[in-house]
Design an enzyme around this catalytic site. Structure first.
Site, PDB file in Angstrom:
ATOM      1  N   HIS A  48       3.615  -0.860   3.990  1.00  9.70           N
ATOM      2  CA  HIS A  48       2.950   0.409   3.708  1.00  9.70           C
ATOM      3  C   HIS A  48       4.054   1.427   3.397  1.00  9.70           C
ATOM      4  CE1 HIS A  48      -0.243   3.342   3.731  1.00  9.70           C
ATOM      5  NE2 HIS A  48       0.412   4.105   4.581  1.00  9.70           N
ATOM      6  N   SER A 106       0.840  -1.199   0.000  1.00  8.74           N
ATOM      7  CA  SER A 106       0.000   0.000   0.000  1.00  8.74           C
ATOM      8  C   SER A 106       0.871   1.243   0.000  1.00  8.74           C
ATOM      9  CB  SER A 106      -0.913  -0.023   1.230  1.00  8.74           C
ATOM     10  OG  SER A 106      -0.149  -0.200   2.413  1.00  8.74           O
TER      11      SER A 106
END
Ligand code: FAD
Length: 288
Positions: free
Chosen positions: A270, A16
């Site tokens: 992330h 992400s």
């Protein structure tokens, strides 16, 4: 958009990206190009959009996250803080997100506004991320994320206390936790071990920032209480006036860091992208 908890439940590494909402229309256009470029080359599982200090980017966070979902078909995660808002205002911000199809919120306390020494609770608002998480859990149908700190939050009085508050986020309804940036995997691995021992069972996602600028990363790490290993600085200092060399060193370091994290069981990565795609794209290309 999908619920992010379901994406983590798939068992595949989840990648992400984090963006911040640009200040101008031109900036917003550039960002959508960056996001489209990332979608084409690396297919992010979801994209998160930060919420500016003092709630100043409220509308822009909303428009960027909905555009990412509607125009690019990528699941969005909207950050939200307790700064400068009553619970009624937060209620309406989240209602609008839900109405626009956003199903994921990263619930944060937020930092004190520029110039202020300490975080102040807004009238009728919340003092801690846990209060915001409990409120979301009770009043909204969204998947909820929270922040956690492998090196402890700068205001925490001890690592034990900080870990208790991370556990309280799960108890209040958080579905996953994302870490503050760090540059030594041992910090993350030790934190996860302590968290599991304390009863935290939700995914703990490492937040990674590929270094692209030496002065900037020194400023960031100082601000958020993360450490920058001397060994890494020793590699960066000799090349700090050569942007291409700094970028190459940062990318290489991040690849090594992410490989080890995934090997040792991290649920994904992330990436703190600072709205740039090159470094993240290079790291991910090497990982895949
Ligand atoms: P909290 O969990 O409330 O913790 C703050 C402090 O209070 C800690 O010292 C903690 O130990 C203590 N504490 C927590 N709960 C309690 C309690 N119940 N009682 C007493 N003390 C308690 N900032 C932004 O402004 N916008 C963003 O979009 C943003 N995105 C972020 C994304 C990630 C992944 C991370 C890691 C941080 C982000 N931040 C963002 C920064 C964040 O707002 C700051 O780190 C802030 O200082 C703390 O937020 P928190 O949600 O962790 O707060």
């Amino acid at each position: 958009g999908q619920r992010i908890a379901e994406i983590y439940a798939s068992g595949k590494p989840v990648f992400s990206f984090e963006f911040f909402p640009p200040k101008t229309d031109q900036g917003a256009e550039n960002l959508m190009r960056t996001a489209a470029d990332l979608k084409e080359s690396v297919e992010p599982d979801f994209i998160s959009v930060t919420y500016g200090a003092g709630g100043t980017t409220r509308d822009r966070t909303h428009s960027v996250v909905t555009q990412i979902q509607d125009d690019l078909g990528i699941t969005g995660l909207a950050h939200l803080t307790c700064v400068g808002a009553s619970s009624e205002e937060i209620q309406s911000v989240v209602q609008r997100l839900e109405d626009a199809g956003v199903r994921n919120v990263l619930a944060l306390r937020g930092d004190p506004p520029e110039g202020a020494e300490r975080f102040e609770v807004h009238e009728g608002g919340f003092g801690h991320a846990t209060d915001l998480i409990a409120f979301l859990q009770e009043n909204h149908d969204v998947c909820i994320g929270g922040a956690c700190y492998p090196e402890s939050h700068p205001e925490a009085t001890s690592a034990e206390e900080d870990l208790r508050f991370a556990k309280a986020k799960q108890d209040a309804g958080a579905d996953f936790l994302t870490t503050q940036l760090f540059f030594d995997d041992r910090l993350y691995l030790a934190f996860v071990e302590r968290a599991r021992a304390a009863g935290i069972t939700i995914p703990i996602v490492p937040g990674i920032m590929p270094i692209t600028n030496v002065a900037q990363i020194q400023r960031f790490t100082k601000m958020c209480g993360a450490s920058l290993p001397e060994k890494l600085l020793d590699r960066l200092r000799p090349v700090q006036d050569d942007p291409a060399a700094v970028m190459a060193t940062g990318i290489e370091f991040a690849i090594t860091q992410c490989r080890e994290l995934l090997e040792k069981g991290a649920p994904g990565i992330h990436f703190y992208t600072l709205n740039k795609s090159h470094a993240t794209r290079s790291v991910l290309a090497a990982l895949r």
